[in-house]
Design an enzyme around this catalytic site. Structure first.
Site, PDB file in Angstrom:
ATOM      1  CG  HIS A   1      -3.510  -5.328  -7.784  1.00 33.51           C
ATOM      2  ND1 HIS A   1      -3.214  -4.067  -7.335  1.00 33.51           N
ATOM      3  CD2 HIS A   1      -4.475  -5.810  -6.952  1.00 33.51           C
ATOM      4  CE1 HIS A   1      -3.953  -3.777  -6.279  1.00 33.51           C
ATOM      5  NE2 HIS A   1      -4.723  -4.820  -6.017  1.00 33.51           N
TER       6      HIS A   1
ATOM      7  CG  HIS B   1      -2.124  -0.906   1.028  1.00 35.01           C
ATOM      8  ND1 HIS B   1      -2.938  -1.298   2.056  1.00 35.01           N
ATOM      9  CD2 HIS B   1      -2.620  -1.519  -0.082  1.00 35.01           C
ATOM     10  CE1 HIS B   1      -3.891  -2.090   1.608  1.00 35.01           C
ATOM     11  NE2 HIS B   1      -3.711  -2.250   0.308  1.00 35.01           N
TER      12      HIS B   1
END
Length: 422
Positions: A396, A268
């Site tokens: 992703h 993150h």
């Protein structure tokens, strides 16, 4: 697929030519590498074609790309499939429009609450409604709208209305995490993950609608995240109480949770680094804070998360790994962050990292036998499924094949629609 002998010969010629020209060789500047990225994108799209179920949403895929019917279709996966195949359609890949539309039928069908509006977390229609999910519905609607998929504009308008009236906390300038099915009760937990994807979704919504309010809200969220990271040695607190106070020890007994793990999440940190650069470019901002923060987040994430053979999932607040397994999305976001920093700064170190992270993905994550990427590896880089069974998600990995070939702004769908994918 991993680099072949033919690939190596082409790269060797490119290196020789650039040495002759007195230039540093980086993969970002090699046309053959961009061709490889396009091929990988198309392989990922081919893997996921069986996911959308008419009226139900996108199925969770097993390791071979077959629907895992033991898992109910989920709103976040369904929305990501709309986004990915909407991008595929904009890229001119036949069949993607129909797949995106079929996935979107789940967002107008079983996953949608026709009584109270909004979207259930799964097609089982149980549990709270989740800000994370609704951020992805906004992203799906934005991409579908730009891609001209029937119903995309209506989906975006409804998603933004629900987002605005049910999940946006105007006083805090942030997104609440979960509400009861009838929207009457707001859960006291607050999470940064939903807000991170909210920034991505709001940037896309700004590009799809031209309404400045969505960009302003993305900026408010991002400034909060930067302040939190700066106050914590650039390790982002993920969990908060209802007053937005960090809860650093939350889930100490569930360290490898899929969405609320204990500790800091290097993946993150890298994802936020990338998003800050997209936001800076969209704002046309001259504030040095955006780039400085992106650098700090990225370097902290690499220093804590990279152990020489892969990226760990989580660390403690001292930077020591807590969950040493490797997840595909972390590697993908490392690629995206290195690419955007290289594009933004022109610095060789980020371009070197970019090629290093792709080498790691090609060697360990890309499944050359069954397709797509392994979603989880153990600390020895062997496939594992303790947290992420199967291969449910293309988002992703697919975005990792596009980010290096796109400008920092506008957001993906608009940039591809404008012919900016190189």
């Amino acid at each position: 697929m991993p680099c072949t002998a033919n690939d190596l010969s082409v790269l060797a010629r490119a290196r020789q030519q650039q040495r002759m020209n007195g230039d540093m060789m980086h993969w970002l500047s090699i046309s053959h590498h961009r061709d490889w990225l396009q091929q990988e994108a198309e392989k990922l799209l081919a893997f996921g074609v069986g996911s959308p179920q008419q009226g139900l949403g996108a199925a969770w895929l097993d390791g071979s790309g077959h629907p895992d019917l033991t898992q109910a279709p989920q709103t976040w996966i369904t929305s990501r499939m709309v986004h990915v195949y909407g991008l595929g359609h904009l890229m001119g890949i036949p069949g993607c429009r129909a797949i995106a539309a079929r996935a979107m039928s789940g967002l107008t069908g079983r996953l949608r609450d026709e009584t109270y509006r909004g979207w259930f977390h799964t097609a089982d229609r149980e549990g709270d409604k989740v800000g994370y999910d609704h951020a992805f519905v906004v992203l799906a609607g934005s991409t579908a709208s730009i891609a001209g998929i029937e119903g995309g504009q209506a989906l975006l308008e409804e998603a933004l209305d629900i987002f605005e009236t049910r999940f946006w906390d105007e006083d805090a300038g942030l997104i609440v995490d979960a509400v009861s099915p009838d929207f009457a009760v707001v859960d006291e937990y607050r999470g940064l993950n939903a807000n991170m994807h909210g920034v991505e979704a709001l940037l896309a919504a700004f590009d799809a609608t031209g309404d400045r309010i969505w960009l302003d809200r993305a900026e408010r969220i991002a400034r909060f995240a930067v302040a939190q990271a700066a106050n914590n040695q650039w390790r982002l607190p993920e969990h908060y109480d209802s007053a937005w106070r960090p809860q650093l020890e939350l889930n100490a007994d569930r360290k490898d949770d899929q969405f609320r793990p204990y500790g800091a999440t290097p993946g993150h940190g890298m994802e936020w680094a990338r998003l800050l650069l997209h936001l800076e470019a969209t704002l046309a901002s001259e504030d040095p804070m955006w780039l400085e923060s992106a650098r700090a987040l990225y370097h902290r994430a690499v220093a804590d998360g990279w152990d020489g053979a892969g990226f760990v999932y989580t660390t403690g607040w001292d930077g020591v790994p807590v969950t040493p397994d490797r997840f595909h999305w972390v590697a993908a976001e490392a690629i995206g962050a290195a690419a955007t920093l290289a594009i933004r700064t022109g610095e060789d170190g980020y371009a070197d990292d970019y090629s290093r992270w792709w080498d790691n993905v090609a060697e360990h994550f890309i499944d050359t036998e069954r397709g797509s990427w392994h979603h989880q590896l153990d600390p020895a880089n062997r496939p594992s499924d303790t947290v992420w069974p199967g291969k449910p998600d293309l988002y992703h990995a697919f975005q990792a094949t596009l980010i290096p070939r796109l400008p920092l702004a506008p957001s993906m769908a608009k940039a591809v629609a404008e012919g900016r994918l190189t």
